[in-house]
Motif scaffolding. Structure first.
Motif, short mmCIF file in Angstrom:
data_model
loop_
_atom_site.label_atom_id
_atom_site.label_comp_id
_atom_site.label_asym_id
_atom_site.label_seq_id
_atom_site.Cartn_x
_atom_site.Cartn_y
_atom_site.Cartn_z
N GLU A 4 0.82 -1.21 0.00
CA GLU A 4 0.00 0.00 0.00
C GLU A 4 0.86 1.26 0.00
OE1 GLU A 4 -3.33 2.18 2.76
OE2 GLU A 4 -3.12 0.01 2.90
N THR A 5 1.92 1.27 0.79
CA THR A 5 2.81 2.42 0.83
C THR A 5 3.49 2.63 -0.52
OG1 THR A 5 3.22 1.93 3.15
CG2 THR A 5 4.73 3.45 2.08
N ARG A 6 3.89 1.54 -1.15
CA ARG A 6 4.53 1.64 -2.47
C ARG A 6 3.57 2.20 -3.51
NH1 ARG A 6 6.54 -3.89 -4.08
NH2 ARG A 6 6.16 -3.79 -1.92
N GLN A 7 2.31 1.75 -3.47
CA GLN A 7 1.31 2.26 -4.42
C GLN A 7 1.05 3.75 -4.19
OE1 GLN A 7 -2.03 -0.33 -3.92
NE2 GLN A 7 -1.34 -1.72 -5.53
N THR A 12 1.68 9.27 -5.99
CA THR A 12 2.12 10.63 -5.69
C THR A 12 3.19 11.09 -6.67
OG1 THR A 12 1.64 10.27 -3.36
CG2 THR A 12 3.07 12.12 -3.90
N PHE A 13 4.13 10.22 -6.97
CA PHE A 13 5.18 10.54 -7.93
C PHE A 13 4.59 10.84 -9.31
CE2 PHE A 13 8.22 9.12 -11.19
CZ PHE A 13 9.24 10.02 -10.95
N LEU A 14 3.65 10.02 -9.76
CA LEU A 14 3.04 10.24 -11.08
C LEU A 14 2.23 11.53 -11.11
CD1 LEU A 14 1.92 6.62 -11.99
CD2 LEU A 14 3.76 7.95 -13.02
N VAL A 18 3.12 14.70 -13.54
CA VAL A 18 2.20 15.29 -14.51
C VAL A 18 2.00 16.78 -14.20
CG1 VAL A 18 -0.20 15.29 -15.29
CG2 VAL A 18 1.04 13.14 -15.07
N PHE A 19 1.82 17.09 -12.92
CA PHE A 19 1.62 18.49 -12.54
C PHE A 19 2.87 19.32 -12.83
CE2 PHE A 19 1.39 22.01 -9.49
CZ PHE A 19 0.21 22.58 -9.93
N GLY A 20 4.04 18.75 -12.57
CA GLY A 20 5.29 19.45 -12.85
C GLY A 20 5.47 19.73 -14.33
N THR A 21 5.08 18.77 -15.17
CA THR A 21 5.14 18.98 -16.61
C THR A 21 4.19 20.09 -17.03
OG1 THR A 21 5.69 16.64 -16.91
CG2 THR A 21 4.88 17.83 -18.84
N PHE A 22 3.00 20.10 -16.43
CA PHE A 22 2.03 21.16 -16.72
C PHE A 22 2.57 22.52 -16.30
CE2 PHE A 22 -1.56 23.77 -15.22
CZ PHE A 22 -2.15 24.02 -16.44
#
Length: 66
Positions: A4-7, A12-14, A18-22
């Motif tokens: 669960e922590t890994r997911q 969060t990373f994804l 995506v937000f950073g790219t935006f």
């Protein structure tokens, strides 16, 4: 690190990726909207800055409910 922590970390990373790219395109968008109205440009950047906090808040509420 359990499953669960890994997911959660991967999601969060994804999301931040995506937000950073935006965010790379936000200055161009803000300047284009700011030519129409400076107030509208400020509202756009305000919405962009509040969006990740709102998204993570809603996501945490959904995950805590289940």
């Amino acid at each position: 690190m359990d499953r669960e922590t890994r997911q959660t970390a991967l999601a969060t990373f994804l999301i931040l990726g995506v937000f950073g790219t935006f965010l790379y395109f936000v200055p161009t968008i803000m300047l284009a909207v700011g030519e129409i109205s400076p107030v509208l440009g400020a509202l756009v950047i305000g919405a962009v800055l509040v969006t990740p906090f709102l998204f993570f808040w809603l996501r945490s509420r959904f995950r805590n409910r289940n």
